[in-house]
Enzyme design. Structure first.
Site: not given
Length: 317
Positions: A27, A52, A102, A106, A138
């Site tokens: 993951e 992470e 993330d 931009k 999303d």
């Protein structure tokens, strides 16, 4: 459970990291570790690796895995691209999960996105035949971007699907659904692989990069920061000082390479053998990884010393 730097090379098979063989799933960006823990419970025969970049998230996830007694999970603090290239052998990955990454919305930041064509090409060499990456997000624009990047490589079959129930129970999914935002999901299944083998950037040597110089070490009264650039990164020599009670010098160095940042100490000290010169090399403090960057750090310090009257007698970089 938290991978130490010394184990981050492809010379250590994944089964050695887990103490057993089994399908390997990863993951990327596991946050508080809820989904990774759920995956570990649902697939006890799998070996699960999480990557992470947030120290806080890694700490919380580590506590969760320990509290729940999940022995089939290993965590890495750092960028997933580094792990995929430097830790995982070819054809070793069964599944990769990317949940709510993330999006770097931009345009000037799009090169920071994980799911770009270069990563898909690299991943194709590490996934087993029929292995897949599962994306849930999303962010509609990033979702379409990832689909286009994967299709452009010609290495993956891309299929839109409804999000898995477990993904919808994560912290971010609950947050976005509370705001009535749509959740997008796709499966990228490997169909072939890139011709580039993508060799690891971490190097394996019996000894870390070093150099031998001749002459007297200069006195240190003032020191100006050194910035040394090389292809793929740069080295910043931040400061230099003479250790208390020691004859040598110590240099504090920050190395920034693609997907890897290290802060190391470079020492310049008289060798233990008489008339053998001055040793310049990376101190073992903090278990630094041997990369192009550590080589360039030694090069930068050696050049600085040469500029102050010392001569290069030999080098290992």
């Amino acid at each position: 459970m938290l991978l130490p730097p010394a184990q981050l090379t492809t010379s250590t098979p994944p089964e050695h990291l887990f103490g057993r063989a089994g399908p390997l799933a990863m993951e990327v960006g596991f946050g508080d570790g809820w989904f990774l823990a759920d995956l570990a419970r649902a697939h006890p025969a799998w070996n699960l690796l999480g990557a992470e970049v947030s120290v806080g998230s890694v700490t919380r996830a580590f506590k969760r895995m320990r509290r729940e007694g999940l022995a089939n999970v290993r965590l890495y603090l750092g960028h997933a691209r580094f792990v995929v290239r430097n830790v995982l052998p070819r054809h070793s990955l069964h599944r990769v999960y990317v949940n709510f990454p993330d999006p770097w919305p931009k345009k000037r930041h799009h090169e920071r996105r994980l799911l770009r064509a270069p990563f898909f090409r690299l991943l194709s060499t590490r996934l087993e035949s029929g292995g897949a990456l599962l994306l849930t997000t999303d962010h509609a624009a990033y979702f379409d971007f990832a689909l286009a990047e994967a299709r452009a490589t010609g290495l993956f079959a891309v299929e839109r699907r409804p999000p898995p129930p477990a993904t919808l129970r994560t912290k971010y999914a609950r947050k976005w659904r509370a705001q009535d935002l749509a959740i997008h999901h796709a499966v990228f299944t490997k169909t072939t692989e890139a011709g580039d083998p993508f060799a690891p950037t971490v190097e394996t040597h019996e000894a870390m990069h070093h150099a031998i110089l001749e002459g007297a070490l200069p006195p240190i009264e003032t020191f100006e920061k050194i910035v040394h650039r090389f292809k793929g990164g740069h080295v910043i020599v931040l400061e230099a000082f003479r250790a208390v009670g020691e004859a040598g010098l110590v240099f504090v160095v920050r190395i920034e390479e693609e997907d890897l940042t290290q802060e190391v100490l470079v020492e310049a000290r008289p060798t233990r053998k008489a008339q053998a010169g001055v040793f310049v090399g990376i101190k073992p403090f903090g278990q630094p990884l041997a990369t192009r960057g550590t080589k360039e750090a030694v090069r930068a310090v050696a050049a600085w010393l040469q500029g102050r009257g010392m001569t290069l007698a030999g080098r290992f970089f």
